[in-house]
Design a protein around this motif. Structure first.
Motif, PDB file in Angstrom:
ATOM      1  N   ALA A 197      64.768  68.672  -4.751  1.00 15.04           N
ATOM      2  CA  ALA A 197      65.091  67.844  -3.583  1.00 15.04           C
ATOM      3  C   ALA A 197      64.249  68.254  -2.376  1.00 15.04           C
ATOM      4  O   ALA A 197      63.830  67.400  -1.581  1.00 15.04           O
ATOM      5  CB  ALA A 197      66.575  67.954  -3.261  1.00 15.04           C
ATOM      6  N   LEU A 198      63.990  69.552  -2.226  1.00 16.16           N
ATOM      7  CA  LEU A 198      63.131  70.016  -1.135  1.00 16.16           C
ATOM      8  C   LEU A 198      61.739  69.421  -1.260  1.00 16.16           C
ATOM      9  O   LEU A 198      61.162  68.910  -0.284  1.00 16.16           O
ATOM     10  CB  LEU A 198      63.070  71.543  -1.144  1.00 16.16           C
ATOM     11  N   HIS A 199      61.179  69.462  -2.448  1.00 16.40           N
ATOM     12  CA  HIS A 199      59.850  68.896  -2.670  1.00 16.40           C
ATOM     13  C   HIS A 199      59.853  67.395  -2.395  1.00 16.40           C
ATOM     14  O   HIS A 199      58.941  66.859  -1.742  1.00 16.40           O
ATOM     15  CB  HIS A 199      59.391  69.176  -4.102  1.00 16.40           C
ATOM     16  N   LEU A 200      60.878  66.700  -2.899  1.00 15.93           N
ATOM     17  CA  LEU A 200      60.962  65.253  -2.711  1.00 15.93           C
ATOM     18  C   LEU A 200      61.132  64.906  -1.237  1.00 15.93           C
ATOM     19  O   LEU A 200      60.524  63.940  -0.733  1.00 15.93           O
ATOM     20  CB  LEU A 200      62.121  64.693  -3.525  1.00 15.93           C
ATOM     21  N   LEU A 201      61.934  65.683  -0.518  1.00 18.70           N
ATOM     22  CA  LEU A 201      62.174  65.418   0.899  1.00 18.70           C
ATOM     23  C   LEU A 201      60.879  65.548   1.699  1.00 18.70           C
ATOM     24  O   LEU A 201      60.585  64.701   2.566  1.00 18.70           O
ATOM     25  CB  LEU A 201      63.227  66.384   1.433  1.00 18.70           C
ATOM     26  N   VAL A 202      60.108  66.597   1.424  1.00 21.33           N
ATOM     27  CA  VAL A 202      58.840  66.774   2.139  1.00 21.33           C
ATOM     28  C   VAL A 202      57.899  65.608   1.842  1.00 21.33           C
ATOM     29  O   VAL A 202      57.229  65.082   2.746  1.00 21.33           O
ATOM     30  CB  VAL A 202      58.193  68.124   1.749  1.00 21.33           C
ATOM     31  N   TRP A 203      57.857  65.164   0.604  1.00 24.35           N
ATOM     32  CA  TRP A 203      57.004  64.028   0.231  1.00 24.35           C
ATOM     33  C   TRP A 203      57.466  62.758   0.951  1.00 24.35           C
ATOM     34  O   TRP A 203      56.641  62.024   1.507  1.00 24.35           O
ATOM     35  CB  TRP A 203      57.056  63.816  -1.279  1.00 24.35           C
ATOM     36  N   ARG A 204      58.783  62.515   0.953  1.00 24.68           N
ATOM     37  CA  ARG A 204      59.283  61.280   1.559  1.00 24.68           C
ATOM     38  C   ARG A 204      59.098  61.265   3.070  1.00 24.68           C
ATOM     39  O   ARG A 204      58.792  60.228   3.659  1.00 24.68           O
ATOM     40  CB  ARG A 204      60.770  61.102   1.215  1.00 24.68           C
ATOM     41  N   LEU A 205      59.282  62.410   3.717  1.00 25.18           N
ATOM     42  CA  LEU A 205      59.188  62.454   5.173  1.00 25.18           C
ATOM     43  C   LEU A 205      57.746  62.522   5.659  1.00 25.18           C
ATOM     44  O   LEU A 205      57.418  61.940   6.700  1.00 25.18           O
ATOM     45  CB  LEU A 205      59.963  63.660   5.709  1.00 25.18           C
ATOM     46  N   GLY A 206      56.904  63.247   4.936  1.00 20.58           N
ATOM     47  CA  GLY A 206      55.538  63.455   5.418  1.00 20.58           C
ATOM     48  C   GLY A 206      54.455  62.872   4.557  1.00 20.58           C
ATOM     49  O   GLY A 206      53.276  62.930   4.917  1.00 20.58           O
TER      50      GLY A 206
END
Length: 322
Positions: A197-206
């Protein structure tokens, strides 16, 4: 825990966690900024920052290693484990699985050929061509594991497989999972999903560029560095029942590197007493029980000696039934 449980220890651990996270975020910000550059400025700035982030991910792993042994906050086990899981999240390493495997490592390290020995290949019985094939494939796989990030990839795939396998099957596949319970599996799944989820969140936000700059490419750098250094403290050391002695220590030439690694190179002392916190390892250094294990004493020499490849041992015949 043999180390200090005083308020001073709690302060040292608090400072360690904050220092590690703040420097990590600072390196991430610098790497993200470098990826915004164009042309030669980007080519010159980005690679060193990615390598520094990969090395600092190893620092996160070493802080998590302190938590695996319950040394980060020994009087607050829930906080200790939560922070350990946080350190492992960017690495996609479930804390519960790492603790289980690492506990097996300390309890059985190089007990016998093929028992907690990454550098021993057991040759199969049968015609000579099978043993020659095992030697060639074993040497090739060893080089890929050490020098091409293979140990990290193997560990990541193994974690996923163990999480997917039924518990009873996992126990049969690896003795490290004796005592593995459904609650451990659930916790490990939650920890792995939190990292994803951390990896996905960084991808989605940035976007893709931010993920590559802060997590994706640094993780590749970490995988390479971690695989290079994973077994340098045990490669070609003694075998036998006194498992805590089948190890070497190394002497980094840089105090900066010792600080980054949290004195992990004082490995013989760590195995002699795994409860010692990282900052006490140099002052309580033990004399190796087997001087022959100290064939090398620097990180560079320990890494390069692995080019010799694994040891090949004839597989012992199965014991006949009574």
């Amino acid at each position: 825990m043999s180390g200090d449980r005083s308020p001073a220890h709690a302060w040292i651990s608090t400072r360690l966690v904050l220092e590690t996270l703040l420097i990590y975020l600072g390196l991430c910000a610098a790497s993200a900024a470098a990826f915004q550059l164009d042309g030669w400025p980007r080519l010159l700035a980005a690679p060193p920052l990615l390598l520094a982030l990969g090395l600092w991910l190893d620092r996160l792993f070493n802080v998590g290693h302190e938590a695996v042994h319950g040394k980060l906050f020994p009087d607050q086990p829930r906080l200790n484990d939560l922070l350990g899981a946080l350190m492992f999240a960017p690495l996609l390493a479930p804390f519960a699985v790492v603790r289980k495997i690492h506990g097996f490592h300390h309890g059985h390290n190089r007990r016998a050929p093929g028992v907690a020995t990454l550098d021993v290949v057991l040759l199969p019985p049968g015609p000579p061509w099978r043993r020659r094939l095992a030697r060639v494939s074993g040497f090739t796989l060893w080089l890929l594991a050490v020098f091409a990030g293979g140990f990290f990839i193997h560990s990541l795939v193994s974690v996923v497989l163990f999480l997917l396998l039924p518990t009873a099957v996992a126990r049969r596949v690896s003795p490290a999972f004796h005592g593995w319970r459904p609650r451990h599996r659930l916790r490990a799944w939650l920890e792995l999903l939190a990292g994803a989820a951390l990896h996905l969140l960084v991808w989605r936000l940035g976007g893709r560029e931010l993920w590559l700059a802060t997590l994706g490419l640094p993780l590749l750098a970490f995988a390479w560095l971690w695989s290079l250094m994973l077994y340098i403290y045990h490669y070609d050391t003694t075998l036998g029942g006194e498992v805590r002695h089948n190890v070497r220590s190394l002497r980094p030439r840089s105090r900066l590197l010792s600080w980054v690694m949290l004195n992990f190179s004082e490995h013989a002392t760590h195995h002699a007493d795994p409860t010692l916190p990282w900052y006490l390892l140099p002052t309580l250094r033990v004399t190796p029980a087997h001087p022959e294990n100290q064939r090398v004493d620097t990180l560079a020499a320990a890494i390069l000696q692995q080019l010799r490849g694994p040891s090949f041992v004839e597989r012992p015949p199965p014991e006949s039934a009574p």
